[in-house]
Design a protein around this motif. Structure first.
Motif, PDB file in Angstrom:
ATOM      1  N   LEU A  99       0.824  -1.240   0.000  1.00 55.55           N
ATOM      2  CA  LEU A  99       0.000   0.000   0.000  1.00 55.55           C
ATOM      3  C   LEU A  99       0.843   1.268   0.000  1.00 55.55           C
ATOM      4  O   LEU A  99       0.521   2.257  -0.638  1.00 55.55           O
ATOM      5  N   ASP A 100       1.993   1.195   0.759  1.00 52.54           N
ATOM      6  CA  ASP A 100       2.842   2.402   0.821  1.00 52.54           C
ATOM      7  C   ASP A 100       3.219   2.860  -0.591  1.00 52.54           C
ATOM      8  O   ASP A 100       3.277   4.062  -0.883  1.00 52.54           O
ATOM      9  N   THR A 101       3.460   1.861  -1.472  1.00 46.74           N
ATOM     10  CA  THR A 101       3.818   2.202  -2.849  1.00 46.74           C
ATOM     11  C   THR A 101       2.594   2.654  -3.640  1.00 46.74           C
ATOM     12  O   THR A 101       2.617   3.645  -4.372  1.00 46.74           O
ATOM     13  N   LEU A 102       1.504   1.894  -3.429  1.00 46.67           N
ATOM     14  CA  LEU A 102       0.286   2.171  -4.211  1.00 46.67           C
ATOM     15  C   LEU A 102      -0.271   3.578  -3.959  1.00 46.67           C
ATOM     16  O   LEU A 102      -0.721   4.261  -4.869  1.00 46.67           O
TER      17      LEU A 102
ATOM     18  N   GLN B 178      -4.333  12.392  -0.904  1.00 47.35           N
ATOM     19  CA  GLN B 178      -5.547  12.585  -0.104  1.00 47.35           C
ATOM     20  C   GLN B 178      -5.906  11.307   0.672  1.00 47.35           C
ATOM     21  O   GLN B 178      -6.650  11.365   1.654  1.00 47.35           O
ATOM     22  N   VAL B 179      -5.428  10.150   0.218  1.00 51.44           N
ATOM     23  CA  VAL B 179      -5.703   8.903   0.965  1.00 51.44           C
ATOM     24  C   VAL B 179      -4.630   8.797   2.057  1.00 51.44           C
ATOM     25  O   VAL B 179      -3.462   8.562   1.765  1.00 51.44           O
ATOM     26  N   VAL B 180      -5.039   9.097   3.286  1.00 50.73           N
ATOM     27  CA  VAL B 180      -4.041   9.229   4.357  1.00 50.73           C
ATOM     28  C   VAL B 180      -3.807   7.911   5.127  1.00 50.73           C
ATOM     29  O   VAL B 180      -2.768   7.721   5.751  1.00 50.73           O
ATOM     30  N   ALA B 181      -4.790   6.972   5.102  1.00 48.17           N
ATOM     31  CA  ALA B 181      -4.584   5.701   5.834  1.00 48.17           C
ATOM     32  C   ALA B 181      -5.532   4.646   5.295  1.00 48.17           C
ATOM     33  O   ALA B 181      -6.604   4.979   4.766  1.00 48.17           O
ATOM     34  N   VAL B 182      -5.098   3.362   5.426  1.00 49.94           N
ATOM     35  CA  VAL B 182      -5.962   2.236   5.039  1.00 49.94           C
ATOM     36  C   VAL B 182      -6.005   1.285   6.248  1.00 49.94           C
ATOM     37  O   VAL B 182      -4.993   1.031   6.871  1.00 49.94           O
ATOM     38  N   GLU B 183      -7.253   0.853   6.564  1.00 50.69           N
ATOM     39  CA  GLU B 183      -7.403  -0.032   7.737  1.00 50.69           C
ATOM     40  C   GLU B 183      -8.070  -1.339   7.286  1.00 50.69           C
ATOM     41  O   GLU B 183      -8.845  -1.353   6.340  1.00 50.69           O
ATOM     42  N   ARG B 184      -7.698  -2.424   8.017  1.00 53.20           N
ATOM     43  CA  ARG B 184      -8.469  -3.672   7.855  1.00 53.20           C
ATOM     44  C   ARG B 184      -9.120  -3.962   9.204  1.00 53.20           C
ATOM     45  O   ARG B 184      -8.471  -3.869  10.235  1.00 53.20           O
TER      46      ARG B 184
ATOM     47  N   ALA C 109      -0.202   8.289   6.470  1.00 52.79           N
ATOM     48  CA  ALA C 109       0.238   9.700   6.418  1.00 52.79           C
ATOM     49  C   ALA C 109      -0.286  10.437   7.635  1.00 52.79           C
ATOM     50  O   ALA C 109       0.273  11.444   8.058  1.00 52.79           O
ATOM     51  N   GLU C 110      -1.365   9.927   8.149  1.00 53.54           N
ATOM     52  CA  GLU C 110      -1.975  10.584   9.317  1.00 53.54           C
ATOM     53  C   GLU C 110      -2.719   9.497  10.097  1.00 53.54           C
ATOM     54  O   GLU C 110      -3.393   8.670   9.456  1.00 53.54           O
ATOM     55  N   PRO C 111      -2.617   9.460  11.409  1.00 55.24           N
ATOM     56  CA  PRO C 111      -3.370   8.442  12.168  1.00 55.24           C
ATOM     57  C   PRO C 111      -4.861   8.701  12.043  1.00 55.24           C
ATOM     58  O   PRO C 111      -5.308   9.828  12.283  1.00 55.24           O
ATOM     59  N   PRO C 112      -5.643   7.710  11.641  1.00 52.51           N
ATOM     60  CA  PRO C 112      -7.087   7.897  11.476  1.00 52.51           C
ATOM     61  C   PRO C 112      -7.804   8.023  12.808  1.00 52.51           C
ATOM     62  O   PRO C 112      -7.339   7.475  13.801  1.00 52.51           O
TER      63      PRO C 112
ATOM     64  N   VAL D 156     -10.776   2.986   3.791  1.00 51.26           N
ATOM     65  CA  VAL D 156      -9.797   3.922   3.234  1.00 51.26           C
ATOM     66  C   VAL D 156     -10.128   5.302   3.782  1.00 51.26           C
ATOM     67  O   VAL D 156     -11.241   5.788   3.622  1.00 51.26           O
ATOM     68  N   TRP D 157      -9.145   5.886   4.478  1.00 44.48           N
ATOM     69  CA  TRP D 157      -9.369   7.228   5.053  1.00 44.48           C
ATOM     70  C   TRP D 157      -8.913   8.310   4.071  1.00 44.48           C
ATOM     71  O   TRP D 157      -7.839   8.252   3.507  1.00 44.48           O
TER      72      TRP D 157
END
Ligand SMILES: Nc1ncnc2c1ncn2[C@@H]1O[C@H](COP(=O)(O)OP(=O)(O)OP(=O)(O)O)[C@@H](O)[C@H]1O
Ligand SMILES: [Mg+2]
Length: 624
Positions: free
Chosen positions: A81-84, A90-96, A109-112, A144-145
């Motif tokens: 994801l870091d690469t993608l 604008q997409v600052v974080a991805v969570e599962r 990039a930013e804690p959600p 996706v945040w």
């Protein structure tokens, strides 16, 4: 009154200027506003498209992570994801998420913010408690945040600042209010447009606006336009005012001039170039006894007439004279059949370009005093003329004294003859048988001699008689032609060839009867002279010679006899049996009375030439 009207015109000019300036400035500002709106709309459309694309990117990221993430462990997915996500700031974080909690994948990039998991297979937008620019897109166990503040970063739209606000569709709460740096100062107005982002998952309402600062309006152009119209209005106003003033002055002047003409005691008539009346004052109407309506040909209603010993009035050259011309002194104007003494002048009226526009006739009646003066003059003139006649008479009487001897001799001849014929007749009648035929002859001869004596006396009386000379302009040709007519029968009888050669209009100041008498004497002598000539001819010519007119009468007769020549103009000089010898001397006296002379001589070619010289008369000179 005039001041008021002036103020009114000034206010009207100011009003016109304000309208002109206002309309121009309004057009300028409306144009500018139109341009601002058009630019704004274009920029807003671009922003809307850019934002819609970004939204789709986020949804694509969500779908990709959802599809890829199924079999991958968190660590591997995180580093992937870091690469993608690198191109999508604008997409600052991805969570599962699991049913209990959510774990951030990779380096955010930013804690959600905290948000309870909601595992649903359908994609949805999730809003954290308390709102804010961060929101999540969730599908299944993936979240996706998105940081709405990073959607556009520094807007690259250029100089004009653009502001937009994104709203949550359901609640209307503000997601982000993006104000671009550089929009400083107070705004004159704000351009605004509301749209909805065009994506499936994030159809957020958006308000795009742009403040229009005071400085961008076309102030300078407006000011210039206002000044220009002010200048133009002032210029036009001044021109119009100047024209008004000039017109006023002209009307004033015209009224004044008209007043002067009306008030003048002289008759004043202005004419156009065809002698038609354009203006006539009351004095003129009175003087001409005619209403003189404009358009009247003045020549038709005005008759001037010469008086005294004046030359005839030459109306044609007077009315058409090129320069100013005065009426000849002593001229009269015929009014209702009465001749009124007038003086005055006719002057041409040139137009501004110098061409003849018309003429002005000014006529004054000669006042009673002046009229009496003229009468006195006339009387004086008549007395002088009478005196001259008297002098001529006396001089002729003295000439008569000198020729007394000749006269006695002349009369003695017929008288002696009468006496002897009478005595002879008496003697014959004393015979016892008188020869009546001889008596009749003697008596007839004495009658002939008596007639001759009577003729001598008649001619002498004529010569001595005081005939007042009534000199007036006389045409010399006219006089010659009259005499030729008189002698036509004799000329034809003798078969005389008459050759004439006249100059044009030879005018002389003379008594026409006396002039004809001179010409008759010359023609009669010529006729007598050519009596025995085979091819008789008489030539009459009139030429201008040394400033005077000279009439010559020449014939092809024998010429003047040698014994007669020295005493040609002395009374009783004759070579003719029936002649009295008075014709030439009488003619010379008359010619000298007219200021001229008569001379005679033999021509080189044979025959005699008699020349009558008379001073030339010029009508113009006479009428001045
Ligand atoms: N054209 C001429 N040719 C030749 N001789 C002329 C001519 N005219 C005049 N004479 C001479 O001059 C004389 C004088 O002329 P004048 O006219 O004075 O008198 P008259 O003709 O003789 O008589 P009357 O008095 O009847 O005219 C004439 O008799 C003549 O001899
Ligand atoms: Mg004669």
């Amino acid at each position: 009154m005039r001041h008021n009207a002036g103020m009114k015109r000034l206010s009207l000019a100011v009003l016109i200027w304000l309208l002109l300036a206002g309309a121009g400035v309004a057009a300028l500002f409306t144009g500018a506003r139109g341009q601002f709106t058009e630019t704004f709309n274009t920029d807003a459309r671009i922003l809307h498209r850019v934002l819609s694309q970004r939204m789709e990117q986020q949804e694509a990221v969500l779908n990709a992570v959802d599809a890829l993430g199924q079999g991958m462990d968190a660590a591997a997915l995180g580093s992937y994801l870091d690469t993608l996500l690198r191109p999508y700031p604008q997409v600052v974080a991805v969570e599962r998420c699991t049913a209990g909690a959510c774990r951030v994948l990779g380096t955010p990039a930013e804690p959600p913010p905290k948000l309870a998991p909601a595992l649903s297979p359908d994609p949805a937008v999730r809003w954290p408690e308390g709102g804010g620019p961060l929101y999540a897109l969730s599908r299944g166990d993936v979240r996706v945040w998105v940081d709405a503040r990073r959607l556009t970063g520094a807007l690259d739209s250029g100089a004009a600042p653009l502001t937009y606000t994104l709203f949550q569709p359901a609640t209307g709460a503000v997601i982000v209010n993006h104000t671009q740096e550089g929009g400083t100062g107070a705004a004159s107005t704000t351009l605004r447009v509301e749209k909805v982002l065009g994506t499936a998952l994030q159809p957020f309402p958006i308000v795009i606006s742009r403040p229009v600062p005071w400085g961008v309006w076309p102030w300078m152009a407006g000011l210039l336009w206002t000044l220009l119209t002010a200048g133009l209005t002032a210029l036009v106003w001044r021109l119009l005012e100047a024209r008004r003033t000039a017109q006023h002055a002209l009307l004033d002047e015209r009224a004044r001039a008209g007043g002067v003409v009306e008030a003048a005691s002289e008759a004043i008539v202005a004419l156009d170039s065809l002698h038609r009346v354009t203006l006539a004052n009351p004095a003129a109407r009175a003087a001409m006894a005619h209403p003189l309506p404009p358009g009247t040909d003045l020549r038709d209603v005005t008759t001037f007439q010469a008086t005294l010993s004046q030359a005839p009035f030459d109306a044609a050259s007077f009315w058409d004279s090129a320069g100013p011309v005065a009426l000849p002194e002593g001229l009269t104007l015929l009014r209702n059949g009465e001749a009124v003494g007038v003086e005055g002048s006719l002057a041409p009226l040139p137009g501004a370009d110098g061409t003849l526009r018309g003429r002005v006739l000014i006529v004054r009646e000669v006042g009673p005093l002046q009229r009496r003066m003229l009468e006195h003059l006339e009387n004086g003139e008549r007395r002088v003329r009478e005196h001259e006649d008297m002098l001529a008479h006396v001089s002729r009487l003295s000439t008569l004294g000198e020729m007394g001897a000749g006269l006695a001799h002349e009369l003695n001849q017929p008288l002696t003859a009468i006496v002897s014929y009478g005595q002879a007749a008496a003697r014959l009648l004393d015979d016892p048988e008188p020869d009546l035929a001889r008596v009749r002859h003697a008596v007839g001869a004495s009658v002939t001699q008596a007639v001759r004596a009577a003729q001598i006396i008649v001619r002498l009386r004529q010569w001595v008689r005081r005939t007042p000379s009534t000199a007036r302009p006389t045409d010399l040709v006219q006089a010659v032609q009259n005499v030729l007519t008189l002698c036509r029968a004799d000329l034809n009888r003798l078969g005389v060839r008459v050759v004439t050669d006249y100059a044009d209009a030879p005018l002389v100041q003379a008594d026409p009867v006396q002039l004809e008498q001179i010409v008759l004497n010359l023609l009669r002598n010529a006729l007598d002279a050519v009596q025995d000539t085979p091819d008789p001819a008489i030539e009459l010519s009139i030429v201008l010679e040394r400033g005077g007119w000279s009439l010559s009468v020449s014939d092809n007769g024998p010429g003047i006899a040698a014994e007669v020549a020295p005493r040609l103009f002395t009374p009783f000089t004759t070579s003719k049996s029936g002649g009295l010898g008075l014709g030439l001397s009488l003619s010379q006296t008359l010619a000298q009375g007219m200021g001229g002379d008569l001379s005679g001589a033999n021509a080189h070619a044979g025959g005699a030439v008699f020349i009558l010289n008379l001073p030339r008369l010029e009508l113009e000179a006479a009428s001045d």
